[in-house]
Structure formats: C-alpha cells, structure tokens
Scaffold this motif. Structure first.
Motif, PDB file in Angstrom:
ATOM      1  N   ARG A 521      -2.821   2.462  12.713  1.00 42.37           N
ATOM      2  CA  ARG A 521      -3.320   3.010  11.457  1.00 42.37           C
ATOM      3  C   ARG A 521      -2.897   2.098  10.314  1.00 42.37           C
ATOM      4  N   VAL A 522      -3.735   2.006   9.281  1.00 43.88           N
ATOM      5  CA  VAL A 522      -3.382   1.249   8.079  1.00 43.88           C
ATOM      6  C   VAL A 522      -3.094   2.259   6.973  1.00 43.88           C
ATOM      7  N   LEU A 523      -1.834   2.305   6.529  1.00 44.62           N
ATOM      8  CA  LEU A 523      -1.404   3.260   5.515  1.00 44.62           C
ATOM      9  C   LEU A 523      -1.189   2.545   4.181  1.00 44.62           C
ATOM     10  N   LEU A 524      -1.528   3.249   3.102  1.00 40.46           N
ATOM     11  CA  LEU A 524      -1.371   2.698   1.760  1.00 40.46           C
ATOM     12  C   LEU A 524      -0.552   3.664   0.909  1.00 40.46           C
ATOM     13  N   TRP A 525       0.568   3.165   0.368  1.00 42.84           N
ATOM     14  CA  TRP A 525       1.372   3.909  -0.599  1.00 42.84           C
ATOM     15  C   TRP A 525       1.125   3.318  -1.984  1.00 42.84           C
ATOM     16  N   LYS A 526       0.832   4.191  -2.973  1.00 45.89           N
ATOM     17  CA  LYS A 526       0.614   3.725  -4.342  1.00 45.89           C
ATOM     18  C   LYS A 526       1.868   3.840  -5.195  1.00 45.89           C
ATOM     19  N   GLY A 527       2.978   4.313  -4.623  1.00 47.33           N
ATOM     20  CA  GLY A 527       4.230   4.452  -5.348  1.00 47.33           C
ATOM     21  C   GLY A 527       5.161   5.365  -4.574  1.00 47.33           C
TER      22      GLY A 527
END
Length: 797
Positions: A521-527
């Motif tokens: 899975r490709v996870l993205l955290w914005k902060g």
C-alpha cells in the motif's frame, strides 16, 4: 566456508563440461557447444528474485526453461544433451531412463515454444516461469533463496562460482534437470492446456449449464450508479448537472407546423370533420347518410414525420482532463445524454490526440469503462477537426463538445478549433474548481447560455456516508461495509512500515511523508495531526524512486521485473495517475539529474518524459552538472526522526489478536484488553481475566478478502446468532451484528489515543487523528457506545 556460502557456490557452479557454462567473467551464461547466450547474469538475478517466494529449482532446470522461451532450434539442444549423455558413464537401466528423459524434455520444450510469443517473452515470461517452477521440486527453499541471490549480486565469490566444477555428481545433476522438465508433462499435456492455465488459472474450462435468465428489468442509470459506492459521487454530480443544463430545442418554422389545411373530401372520417352542409340536414336524413356512408368529411393534410435528431457528444480525454475534470466531464456528458427528447438518438465519443473512441453512456459498465480511459496528448484539436469535417453537417445533427477551460485557449488547439467551431451546436467548458460554462453556437458565433458552479469535493466524494445504505442481506462472507467505501472512511495508522530510503519519502519542507508498506500500500501523511490516506491500494513490486516539484507534485517511479511505471501524485487533491514507461528491456538503476529521471541501459543513457512515459536516448554530457551522478534514492533528505514525528506522534497498534469475547464485566474484550467507556472517551483498558461469558473461541485463521490487494489478511470471530468481528491486519476491527438492522461499526485498534469509530450510517466518534475534523456526523462517546457498541454486545449475550 559458511553453510549459505557453500549452498551458493554449489548452486551456481556448473559441473565439468556440462551443457551450460559461465562466460565473459561471469556476466553471461552460454551453451557449452556453440557459445550462444542463454541469459545474462543481471537477468538471472531478477528472475530468481521473482520466483524466490516459491523456492528456487535447480539452476540447470531453470536454464532449460529459459532456453525453451527462446527460438533456439530444439534439434541442436537435443544433440547437445545426447552428446552429454554419451560422455557420462551410464549402466543398465540408467541409459534408458536418460534417453526417455531427453525425449520428454525436448517434447515439453516444444510445448513451450508453440505458445504465442507474447506469453513467453517480456514481463509475461515471469508469470509463465512461476507457473512451471511451482510444479518442480526446490533446490533452495524460500527462506534461503534471498540470501543466495544477494551473494550472487554482491559478486564477492565469483572466483568460486563461475569456474566449472568436477564431473563428480554430474549424472545426478543431469538426471534431476531432465526429470524436472519431464515431470511437467504430468501437468501440461499440450500447448493449449498450458495457454489456458496462463490466461485463466484453470486446467479445464467449466462446462456450461442451461439457465433461463429472467428478463432484465429496465432501470434508471443514474440510480444504478448511485447504488455503487465507487460511482455514487458521479451520480450525484450528474443529477445536479441534469437540473442545471437546459439544452435549447430546435424549433420549427410556423409554416412547418404538423397540422395544416384541407387536402380532400371523403366519406370516411370523424364526426368533428363533417362538412357544415351535412349539419343542415334534418335528423333522419343525416342519420341515414351516416349509416350508408354517404356523409362527406373534410380530409386534412397528413402532418410531416417528426424530425429525428442525432445528438453527438464529444468529450475531450487528453492531459488537461485527467483527474477531477475527467469525472466532471463524464458526469456532464451523462447529463447531456439523459437530457434529451424522445426522438433524439445519442452517440458519445472520447477524443484523444490521435484517436476517436466510442463510449457507452447508457449502462453502468460503459460509464465505468469511460472513467478508465486516458490519453497522454496535450489537446484533441486534430481529432475534433477530423470528426467535424468528416461528418456531414445536416439539420438533424447537433454536436456538443466538452473540454477544460485551459484547453480552449491552447494555441495548438485554437488553430484547429477556429476552422470547425461553426459546425458545433454547443460548447461546454469546465474547470477543476467546479465551474461550468454552457455556450451555444449560432452561425459560427458563440453565445453564453448559462454559468454554474458545483462543489466537486462534496459531490464527487464517495464517502458522503449519510447516504450509505446498510446491506440487510449481506452474508457472513460479504465484505465489511467500510471496505466497500472508497476512499476508506477512517485515516490509517502507521503499521508495518519500513522507513528506509528505498520505500519512504519525506516531502521537502516537512509537508508530509509518503511510504510503501509491507502489503504494497502507498500511504500519505499530510502532517502529524492526522493519520494516513491510502492513495494507492496495491502498487507493483520493484525498486521505488521519488522526485518532487513544487508545481507538479510528487513522482513515484517503479522499476521491477514485470513493471516500469511512473505515478504522478497530486498532493493537494490526492489524485494519482500512472504511465507505463515505453522501454522494453530490463533496467537495474535509475538516476536523478536536474529533477529528471535518467537510466543507463544497453550502452546508452535515457531520459524519461514525465508527461508521456517515453524513454528517449540522450547525450549524457548535456545533463551532467556535477562530477558524480547520484542514484535517486540517495539524493533527497531522509531524516528518520522527522519522518517518525509525522507518521506516528505517539500511539501503538494492536498487531496480533488471538481471541475476541465478552468478559466477566460484560464488555467486548480482545485478549487481555477490553473496550471501555472512560469519562468522555472510549479506550482500551487492560483487565485481570476472570469468568468469561459465552465461549472464548479463537479467531479463525486469517485469509485475504480484498480483490485489489491479496497481501492484506483478515481474521474472523463468529458468534452463535450471526454476530461477527472481522480483524483487519491494517489496524482495524469491523463489527457486524447478527441483527442486520444495526449499522456495522469499524474501529481503530490503537493504544495511546482515544479509540476512533465509524458506523455504516455515517456516524463518527473518537480521536480526530483518525476521523478528521469537520464534515462528518459525530456523536459523543457515551451516546456512541450506548447506540452501537452496547447494541452489538446485547446481540451476543
């Protein structure tokens, strides 16, 4: 010599004067008779990595299979094997066995060579190899295969591996190689059967059964789209557009009205058309004339047949329409197709830079297929010009062209558009902000009919969850409701991450983190104030390279045995698009120079065009601006401490659950922790095990449930009356009551923060880190626990 080193040397060292040998200092494996190449060392390493999870067969067996993939004459292979057999001391039964094995080996290699070239070359050969290797015994088990491959890549022990060995055990090695290939005949009797397995995974097609299907009831397409979580946003947007778009009707002239004067006098007709002179008769005479068909009637002119109109919808599908504009454009086209008169025939087409493709806007499958279409050209001017000039302009045809505002002002597009705009009936311009402008063309002049503005974030978002309907007839094998929502209704926790350079990227300026998990899975955290979004549910395996631009966002390049693909990630809209890199050979390393992806292959340098996916040969000196070229994974900042601050600001995920039950306190418990209401929050609390209610049945063995990612496993705990708990190894627990009128509940298995919940009626509760802030229906912890958690417990006890 260590055991693993001994295993590696024995595996890669050929026996003395065997049918294959190393050449060119260990870079190539050749036939021993004519020096033709079987495979390159780098290619062999990539192949071994792809089959390592299933174990690695004997190297000679693998090389014979690779030789069968090529077009080398098998008569020469047979001669080489028979010559080798003649040089090996054989006795009695061994002679006949070897001869039979050689014949069967050549026959099976013919089975492979008769396959279509597309199934035994390029990336497809890996799939073929995996199917074949799974049927032969392993020489090296899966747990040691990666270590052996690593030692091959290191090259440290080449002096031991590439030199030919002794003739000791050559008979055993030769027999095993031939027997392995011959053994495959038991599974694949002919080429057709092998091709069927490769294409379908079945050894035999199922026989057809006679079923009388009920007649398909006609349904409303917009309603059908609204019933699917993936297209519910599209249907809502199409409904709003249907109300907003008022397409003017083409009125007819007064002289063309479908009722006119008198054409004749007849003795047949309706009473309202009797001649006035007939009414002057007395009642008896009039009755007699009517009965004897002697009365005279006016015969009016026949109205002309209604003018059948043809509506042709032309939807731009080029680069400016990727992402949100594509969904907006298809919803607009759908509204234009639905907003029609009864006698209008509607046709719709996608316009690319060079191609015109029909699309189906009358079925759900056709709409979904249209959403998947992409074209990499900058504009569709040439295709639009060809369509309008080749189509005979008749009064019965109207053309509606839908495109992005930025395209209409493109100089290349304008040069073609100016020549054919007079043939258009209507022009619809849209943009990413949700604005729609509707123009009509009259005698080549453009007139603005209306302007509308739509909230695309609200309309084209599948998780407007107050509209999700609870599935009352969903069986225990059905997916939990949260898994049918896209995107997932809760933010993801940091779990099973390997925060190394090769799979994790710290976005410059500490804007966020992108990481690829163990389940691809490709996870993205914005902060550090909110959890992750899964922007790609299952990315291909390979080496990952990152490049960042403030203007264009993030690029993720995947380079593997079966894939060479570039992903573009819009960090604002969370939109992902992908392009296959147009290069047909293996690539081992990728470099970054002046924010451009470069790679070296087959003696040349190539540059990857991030807009089209083309790999263009370049003069490297024109790009090199520093003395040393750096591989991509080592050019950007990788501050692990900063990454950890963003992806996990202080919490722990429960990774293993053996039992789920009701404890003596009447609370739902997971092993030694219970879900407990504490003041204004819901937490996990440890407790001392006492008498337990119901039976403490273990969670069933985990298995995959998601079609788009088989690496994610789920465990299930089911109670007597149909209630069940489904463990999601990404860090969630899904609760489904035996009473199907109760909403399903999904919770985050987190320790160190208040628990976060989502119910399938659209209600949220708990930590904002996992539910986000604003835009959702929330309940206080006490009310949520009573309405959902306690109701679930009551259905078990």
């Amino acid at each position: 010599m260590t055991d693993i080193l001994k295993t590696t040397v024995n595996y890669f060292k050929p026996p003395y004067q065997y049918f294959w040998c190393w050449a060119e200092g260990g870079e190539v494996i050749e036939w021993n008779d004519d020096g033709e190449t079987i495979c390159y060392r780098d290619d062999l390493a990539l192949i071994l990595e792809s089959i390592a999870p299933k174990g690695v067969p004997q190297l000679g067996t693998l090389l014979l299979l690779l030789a069968a993939f090529q077009d080398k004459p098998l008569d020469r292979v047979k001669d080489l094997l028979e010559d080798l057999a003649s040089r090996i001391p054989l006795e009695g039964e061994s002679i006949e066995n070897i001869k039979n094995f050689i014949v069967q080996t050549i026959e099976f290699m013919k089975v492979i060579q008769r396959l279509p070239k597309s199934l035994r070359s390029g990336n497809h050969r890996i799939h073929l190899l995996n199917e074949l290797v799974a049927k032969v015994p392993n020489r090296i088990p899966p747990d040691k295969a990666q270590e052996v491959i690593a030692m091959l890549n290191a090259g440290t022990w080449d002096n031991l591996m590439i030199k030919g060995g002794t003739s000791k055990n050559i008979l055993r090695t030769f027999t095993i190689d031939l027997e392995n290939i011959s053994h495959l005949f038991d599974y694949f009797k002919n080429t057709d059967q092998l091709e069927l397995v490769l294409k379908t995974g079945l050894h035999q097609l199922p026989s057809s059964i006679s079923i009388t299907l009920p007649a398909e009831a006609p349904g409303d397409l917009i309603t059908a789209l609204a019933q699917d979580a993936k297209t519910i946003g599209l249907s809502r947007l199409a409904k709003r557009l249907l109300a907003a778009l008022h397409i003017p009707m083409h009125t007819q002239g007064v002289s063309d009205l479908p009722f006119g004067g008198i054409s004749d006098i007849s003795n047949r007709g309706n009473l309202d058309r009797l001649l006035l002179s007939e009414l002057a008769q007395d009642d008896l005479s009039l009755t007699a004339r009517l009965v004897n068909n002697e009365a005279l009637y006016l015969q009016r002119e026949e109205p002309p047949s209604p003018l059948v109109k043809e509506r042709i919808i032309l939807l731009d599908n080029t680069l400016k329409m990727w992402g949100i504009p594509r969904v907006f454009g298809i919803a607009t086209a759908l509204a234009c197709a639905q907003n029609r008169k009864d006698n209008v025939v509607v046709k719709a087409y996608m316009l690319g830079g060079e191609l015109l493709k029909p699309i189906n806007l009358v079925s759900k499958a056709g709409v979904v297929d249209a959403l998947e279409q992409l074209d990499v050209h900058l504009h569709c001017g040439e295709t639009l010009y060809q369509v309008l000039t080749n189509q005979k302009a008749t009064p019965s045809a109207e053309f509606i062209f839908i495109t992005d505002e930025a395209t209409i002002n493109h100089p290349g597009f304008q040069s073609k558009f100016a020549e054919v705009k007079g043939l258009l009936s209507f022009l619809i311009l849209i943009n990413r902000a949700g604005r729609l402008q509707f123009f009509q063309y009259l005698n080549g002049h453009r007139k603005l009919i209306s302007t509308s503005k739509f909230d695309l974030q609200e309309l084209n978002h599948s998780t407007s969850l107050s509209q999700v309907v609870i599935s009352k007839d969903s069986g225990s094998d059905a997916l939990p409701m949260a898994l049918r929502i896209d995107p997932f209704p809760l933010y993801f926790p940091a779990f099973r991450l390997d925060l190394r350079r090769k799979n994790t990227f710290l976005i410059p300026g500490k804007q966020g983190v992108l990481s690829i998990t163990a389940e691809q899975r490709v996870l993205l955290w914005k902060g550090n104030y909110v959890g992750a979004r899964a922007i790609i549910s299952n990315i291909e395996k390979g080496n990952y390279y990152f490049a960042y631009s403030k203007v264009n966002g993030l690029y993720l390049l995947v380079c593997g045995i079966e894939v060479f693909k570039l992903y573009h990630i819009d960090l604002t809209a969370h939109e992902v698009t992908s392009l296959p890199i147009k290069y047909g050979h293996q690539v081992r390393q990728v470099f970054l120079e002046a924010n451009e992806f470069l790679f070296f292959s087959r003696g040349s340098w190539f540059k990857i065009d991030k807009n089209t996916g083309d790999a263009t040969s370049i003069s490297f000196s024109a790009f090199k601006k520093q003395n040393k070229l750096n591989e991509v994974n080592y050019t950007y900042d990788h501050n692990v401490a900063e990454i950890k601050k963003i992806v996990n600001p202080g919490y722990t995920i429960i990774s293993k659950i053996k039992r789920i039950y009701l404890n003596a306190n009447g609370r739902l418990a997971l092993d030694g922790r219970e879900i407990r209401l504490l003041e204004n929050t819901i937490h996990f609390s440890e407790f001392t095990k006492g008498r337990q209610w119901v039976d403490e049945i273990k969670v069933k063995e985990t298995k995959p449930m998601l079609a788009d990612n088989p690496f994610i496993h789920f465990g299930r705990r089911k109670w007597e009356y149909g209630s069940e708990a489904i463990i999601d190894e990404r860090g969630f627990l899904h609760l489904r009551s035996g009473n199907r009128n109760l909403p399903e509940v999904t919770m985050v298995l987190v320790i160190g923060k208040p628990l976060a919940f989502w119910a399938s009626d659209g209600t949220y509760c708990g930590s904002y880190y996992f539910i986000g802030q604003g835009g959702q229906k929330e309940l206080p912890a006490q009310a949520f626990y009573r309405k959902y958690i306690q109701a679930f417990i009551d259905g078990i006890a």
